[in-house]
Write an enzyme that holds these catalytic residues in place. Sequence first.
Site, PDB file in Angstrom:
ATOM      1  N   CYS A 182      72.697  39.013 -13.273  1.00 31.33           N
ATOM      2  CA  CYS A 182      73.281  40.351 -13.446  1.00 31.33           C
ATOM      3  C   CYS A 182      74.726  40.389 -12.944  1.00 31.33           C
ATOM      4  CB  CYS A 182      72.432  41.374 -12.717  1.00 31.33           C
ATOM      5  SG  CYS A 182      72.135  40.899 -11.027  1.00 31.33           S
ATOM      6  N   GLU A 184      68.989  48.649 -10.184  1.00 31.75           N
ATOM      7  CA  GLU A 184      69.929  47.532 -10.183  1.00 31.75           C
ATOM      8  C   GLU A 184      70.021  47.078 -11.630  1.00 31.75           C
ATOM      9  OE1 GLU A 184      71.433  46.393  -7.528  1.00 31.75           O
ATOM     10  OE2 GLU A 184      70.256  47.244  -5.896  1.00 31.75           O
ATOM     11  N   GLU A 194      77.281  43.026 -21.771  1.00 31.20           N
ATOM     12  CA  GLU A 194      76.649  41.903 -21.089  1.00 31.20           C
ATOM     13  C   GLU A 194      75.976  40.987 -22.110  1.00 31.20           C
ATOM     14  OE1 GLU A 194      73.206  42.946 -18.643  1.00 31.20           O
ATOM     15  OE2 GLU A 194      74.197  41.787 -17.085  1.00 31.20           O
TER      16      GLU A 194
END
Length: 496
Positions: free
Chosen positions: A286, A252, A385
């Site tokens: 996330c 993940e 990110e």
Amino acid sequence: MRTELYIDGRWVKPAQGRTFAVINPATEEVIHHAPAATAEDVDAAVKAARRAFDKDGWPKLSGSQRAVYLRAIANGIRARQAEIARLEVIDNGKPFPEADWDIADAAGCFDFYADLAVQLDNNPEEPIALADGRFTSKAVKEPLGVAGAIIPWNYPLLMAAWKVAPALAAGCTIVLKPAELTSLTALELGAIAEEAKLPPGVLNIVTGAGSVAGQAIIDHPGIDKLAFTGSGPVGSKIMAAAARDIKRVSLELGGKSPFVVFDDADIGEAVEWIMFGIFWNQGQVCSATSRVLVQEGIYDRLLARLVEEAGKIKIGNGLDEGVLLGPLVSKRQYEQVVAAIEAGRSAGATVACGGKPPEGVDKGYYLEPTILTDVPLDSDAWREEIFGPVVCVRPFSTEEEAIALANDSRFGLAAAVMSKDDVRAERVAAAFRAGIVWINCSQPTFTEAPWGGYKESGIGRELGRWGLENYLETKQITKYVSEDPWGWYVKPVVRA
Ligand code: NAP
Ligand code: MG
């Protein structure tokens, strides 16, 4: 606060006696020294987990028997909920109500997988219809073995629960390594498991550095499956390590998730969800919807309202009443986020608000909610990110343009769309290349529903029944049932 590792049902000093400092990001004070595991400790933990799996019979218990332990852990978490939430706040920095919510969710996750463990008993096998009538066949699910779980610091106990609960429900045993930045609550999970009388070796908790304890887990031949949540580069290393001896792997990883707002949306509602989508947990999420695309008819009004509302967010120590935004998790994370904002500015972006620490604060890794506009599409600020309270906002004109912009990313964890036109919202949801799609909201997460990413955002799914399947193997059992004499030359019909 614990000073020992939890290995084989006992509290043990790390073999080399090392510790690392635990820092409260709100005060910058060292609040504890946690045990630093090395390869020897990981080896002891893996051996205990192997014995619990191979000899002691954890996988042989019925699902209902394992469910009793899972429920006891859930109750153990709930019994200490406020205390554990407080530990999470002083370790991670998040506001107390968010931590309290996480801890309740972690307990709920153990209850959810207790129910699925019971269901494993009810559906132990699936008959397979064969074309060749001389044989019968069935498929059964079995626990896959010893799992090694490595988790990040953004939802410390919750990420532990997302891995430990399904692994234990499936009948696997596990070695868990929390992030060095947030080890306190994972160790408490060990204490709760001990109180729940979980058999020794079923759950082992080794705190320590990723490059040492984490590396020892991913390299250990006694581990059958690696379950990881964290950054792309480490995910890539884990997949490479898994490749050597064909460990199962689920990842993940991060994202740069889009949120498309059409001009029929209510501006007030859109602003609320946009803020939740990027300022919750200081944006260290996330699935944060960090790229907001707003249809041009409402762009100016929505942006003005967003800037106004972001300015009202109360920033402070997560233990203080009414605080909505705490400090970032560490000095390093703070510096990385500020550097990403500065790089965006250098690339041509406008800082509509934030980008600096709040006035009058001299301690703690605080950063104001930050809104970037005019962000070039080829800049890192738009594409990479940031993992902080930083959102890029950009206008679009047509649905096609919005979908193209949304999908133009190497990530594919989440995506959100807001519109009063349900047909359009469903159409856009179908067009998103992402594993999690929200319509008229952003971020709500449910234990029952699959969680995971497309593209570079990961492999596999956690939560729901998908989370359980992560820890199961499928076995085919085929029986010869014909009265016909069987010779080596009488080949069964194999059909592709
Ligand atoms: P990270 O640096 O990848 O660390 C994650 C975990 O991996 C930590 O426990 C870390 O230990 C460990 N680790 C580091 N190097 C390792 C190695 N060589 N071998 C084995 N383990 C190693 O990520 P992070 O900075 O903690 O978390 C932020 C990232 O996680 C973001 O990119 C975010 O998007 C992603 N994330 C994804 C999800 C999701 O559900 N998809 C959820 C949360 C976070 P140390 O802490 O001790 O270094
Ligand atoms: Mg900490």
